[in-house]
Motif scaffolding. Structure first.
Motif, PDB file in Angstrom:
ATOM      1  N   ARG A 177       0.846  -1.194   0.000  1.00 57.13           N
ATOM      2  CA  ARG A 177       0.000   0.000   0.000  1.00 57.13           C
ATOM      3  C   ARG A 177       0.888   1.253   0.000  1.00 57.13           C
ATOM      4  O   ARG A 177       0.646   2.202  -0.742  1.00 57.13           O
ATOM      5  CB  ARG A 177      -0.886  -0.052   1.241  1.00 57.13           C
ATOM      6  N   GLU A 178       1.919   1.248   0.844  1.00 55.75           N
ATOM      7  CA  GLU A 178       2.825   2.392   0.961  1.00 55.75           C
ATOM      8  C   GLU A 178       3.572   2.641  -0.351  1.00 55.75           C
ATOM      9  O   GLU A 178       3.762   3.788  -0.757  1.00 55.75           O
ATOM     10  CB  GLU A 178       3.818   2.184   2.106  1.00 55.75           C
ATOM     11  N   GLN A 179       4.015   1.567  -0.998  1.00 59.53           N
ATOM     12  CA  GLN A 179       4.712   1.719  -2.279  1.00 59.53           C
ATOM     13  C   GLN A 179       3.784   2.319  -3.332  1.00 59.53           C
ATOM     14  O   GLN A 179       4.180   3.201  -4.094  1.00 59.53           O
ATOM     15  CB  GLN A 179       5.236   0.363  -2.764  1.00 59.53           C
ATOM     16  N   LYS A 231      -3.369  -4.987 -11.186  1.00 57.65           N
ATOM     17  CA  LYS A 231      -4.023  -5.830 -10.185  1.00 57.65           C
ATOM     18  C   LYS A 231      -4.488  -5.055  -8.958  1.00 57.65           C
ATOM     19  O   LYS A 231      -5.054  -5.642  -8.038  1.00 57.65           O
ATOM     20  CB  LYS A 231      -3.053  -6.925  -9.718  1.00 57.65           C
ATOM     21  N   VAL A 232      -4.245  -3.749  -8.926  1.00 55.65           N
ATOM     22  CA  VAL A 232      -4.538  -2.970  -7.718  1.00 55.65           C
ATOM     23  C   VAL A 232      -6.000  -3.083  -7.296  1.00 55.65           C
ATOM     24  O   VAL A 232      -6.293  -3.356  -6.135  1.00 55.65           O
ATOM     25  CB  VAL A 232      -4.151  -1.482  -7.905  1.00 55.65           C
ATOM     26  N   ASN A 282     -10.781  -4.341  -0.934  1.00 53.14           N
ATOM     27  CA  ASN A 282     -11.369  -3.994   0.365  1.00 53.14           C
ATOM     28  C   ASN A 282     -10.763  -2.739   0.979  1.00 53.14           C
ATOM     29  O   ASN A 282     -11.178  -2.319   2.056  1.00 53.14           O
ATOM     30  CB  ASN A 282     -11.237  -5.164   1.340  1.00 53.14           C
ATOM     31  N   ASP A 283      -9.792  -2.142   0.312  1.00 54.06           N
ATOM     32  CA  ASP A 283      -9.162  -0.903   0.786  1.00 54.06           C
ATOM     33  C   ASP A 283      -9.681   0.247  -0.086  1.00 54.06           C
ATOM     34  O   ASP A 283      -9.051   0.647  -1.059  1.00 54.06           O
ATOM     35  CB  ASP A 283      -7.634  -1.032   0.691  1.00 54.06           C
ATOM     36  N   LEU A 284     -10.857   0.731   0.279  1.00 56.04           N
ATOM     37  CA  LEU A 284     -11.535   1.743  -0.531  1.00 56.04           C
ATOM     38  C   LEU A 284     -10.681   2.979  -0.753  1.00 56.04           C
ATOM     39  O   LEU A 284     -10.619   3.513  -1.860  1.00 56.04           O
ATOM     40  CB  LEU A 284     -12.876   2.118   0.113  1.00 56.04           C
ATOM     41  N   ASP A 285      -9.975   3.424   0.291  1.00 56.79           N
ATOM     42  CA  ASP A 285      -9.140   4.614   0.159  1.00 56.79           C
ATOM     43  C   ASP A 285      -8.048   4.410  -0.890  1.00 56.79           C
ATOM     44  O   ASP A 285      -7.825   5.273  -1.738  1.00 56.79           O
ATOM     45  CB  ASP A 285      -8.513   4.991   1.502  1.00 56.79           C
ATOM     46  N   LEU A 286      -7.400   3.258  -0.861  1.00 59.30           N
ATOM     47  CA  LEU A 286      -6.341   2.989  -1.835  1.00 59.30           C
ATOM     48  C   LEU A 286      -6.914   2.886  -3.247  1.00 59.30           C
ATOM     49  O   LEU A 286      -6.327   3.426  -4.193  1.00 59.30           O
ATOM     50  CB  LEU A 286      -5.569   1.710  -1.492  1.00 59.30           C
ATOM     51  N   GLN A 324      -7.531   6.322  -4.465  1.00 65.55           N
ATOM     52  CA  GLN A 324      -6.252   6.942  -4.836  1.00 65.55           C
ATOM     53  C   GLN A 324      -5.745   6.397  -6.169  1.00 65.55           C
ATOM     54  O   GLN A 324      -5.184   7.137  -6.981  1.00 65.55           O
ATOM     55  CB  GLN A 324      -5.203   6.724  -3.734  1.00 65.55           C
ATOM     56  N   PHE A 325      -5.955   5.112  -6.397  1.00 65.75           N
ATOM     57  CA  PHE A 325      -5.550   4.488  -7.656  1.00 65.75           C
ATOM     58  C   PHE A 325      -6.309   5.102  -8.830  1.00 65.75           C
ATOM     59  O   PHE A 325      -5.711   5.443  -9.854  1.00 65.75           O
ATOM     60  CB  PHE A 325      -5.786   2.974  -7.581  1.00 65.75           C
ATOM     61  N   TYR A 326      -7.604   5.277  -8.682  1.00 67.07           N
ATOM     62  CA  TYR A 326      -8.386   5.858  -9.778  1.00 67.07           C
ATOM     63  C   TYR A 326      -8.067   7.337  -9.977  1.00 67.07           C
ATOM     64  O   TYR A 326      -8.109   7.842 -11.101  1.00 67.07           O
ATOM     65  CB  TYR A 326      -9.879   5.596  -9.596  1.00 67.07           C
ATOM     66  N   LYS A 327      -7.701   8.034  -8.912  1.00 70.75           N
ATOM     67  CA  LYS A 327      -7.229   9.418  -9.068  1.00 70.75           C
ATOM     68  C   LYS A 327      -5.922   9.437  -9.854  1.00 70.75           C
ATOM     69  O   LYS A 327      -5.704  10.305 -10.696  1.00 70.75           O
ATOM     70  CB  LYS A 327      -7.022  10.072  -7.695  1.00 70.75           C
ATOM     71  N   PHE A 328      -5.056   8.484  -9.565  1.00 72.12           N
ATOM     72  CA  PHE A 328      -3.782   8.330 -10.283  1.00 72.12           C
ATOM     73  C   PHE A 328      -4.054   8.100 -11.776  1.00 72.12           C
ATOM     74  O   PHE A 328      -3.437   8.733 -12.633  1.00 72.12           O
ATOM     75  CB  PHE A 328      -3.009   7.170  -9.651  1.00 72.12           C
TER      76      PHE A 328
END
Length: 184
Positions: free
Chosen positions: A14-16, A75-76, A82-86, A89-93
């Motif tokens: 997640r951090e990476q 694969k994110v 289950n990590d909605l915040d991540l 953030q992925f879709y914002k990316f």
């Protein structure tokens, strides 16, 4: 001299991923990087090829094999479902990458016009949603069904996501007058 160890298996943490997203957002906002992407487009290269190269460079900075890092991006949304915040953030990316490509492909003037159009559309959508909230949930559901149908019919063009207040009122009047409507 030993070569540094490069990560190339498993899944990115997640951090990476968050580091990649933040770094990419920062870099693509820099004038020299915007110019790099625009110059590539001028040279008949795909803008997305340049943004992918930028992501690969970030992975190298992080000590991650670029091919492996890129494959992890695919694969994110499943690995971190289950990590909605991540996932957000992925879709914002992804959105930031699309914006960087659009800006390079359209040029500054056309890009500004498109962004202004998007902003106006979002303002209309917000006003429509605020208006819809005045109605009971069943009516809101009928309105959203109508919007969905309208968008399908218009092949999901952005402008089809808007209904006028008159149209919304018409949906509610029609639904209430329909003999098929059975209150629960």
């Amino acid at each position: 001299m030993a070569t540094p160890q490069v990560q190339g298996n498993g899944m990115l943490s997640r951090e990476q991923l968050l580091h990649l997203f933040d770094r990419f957002c920062f870099l693509t906002s820099q004038p020299e990087v915007k110019k790099r992407i625009a110059d590539a487009v001028q040279d008949k290269q795909e803008a997305v090829a340049v943004t992918t190269a930028i992501q690969e460079e970030i992975f190298l900075e992080m000590g991650i094999d670029p091919r492996y890092g890129i494959s992890c991006l695919g694969k994110v949304s499943t690995v971190y479902e289950n990590d909605l915040d991540l996932v957000i953030q992925f879709y914002k990316f992804i959105g930031k990458e699309e914006i960087a490509c659009d800006e390079a492909e359209l040029g500054p003037d056309e890009f500004s016009k498109r962004m202004l159009g998007q902003q106006k559309l979002q303002e209309k959508q917000l006003e429509m949603l605020k208006y819809m909230r005045k109605f009971p949930l069943d009516d809101q559901s009928a309105i959203l069904d109508k919007i969905h149908q309208q968008m399908e019919n218009a092949n999901y063009e952005s402008e089809s996501s808007i209904l006028s207040t008159e149209h919304i009122q018409g949906i509610n009047v029609q639904r209430k007058a329909s003999p098929l409507f059975m209150p629960r």
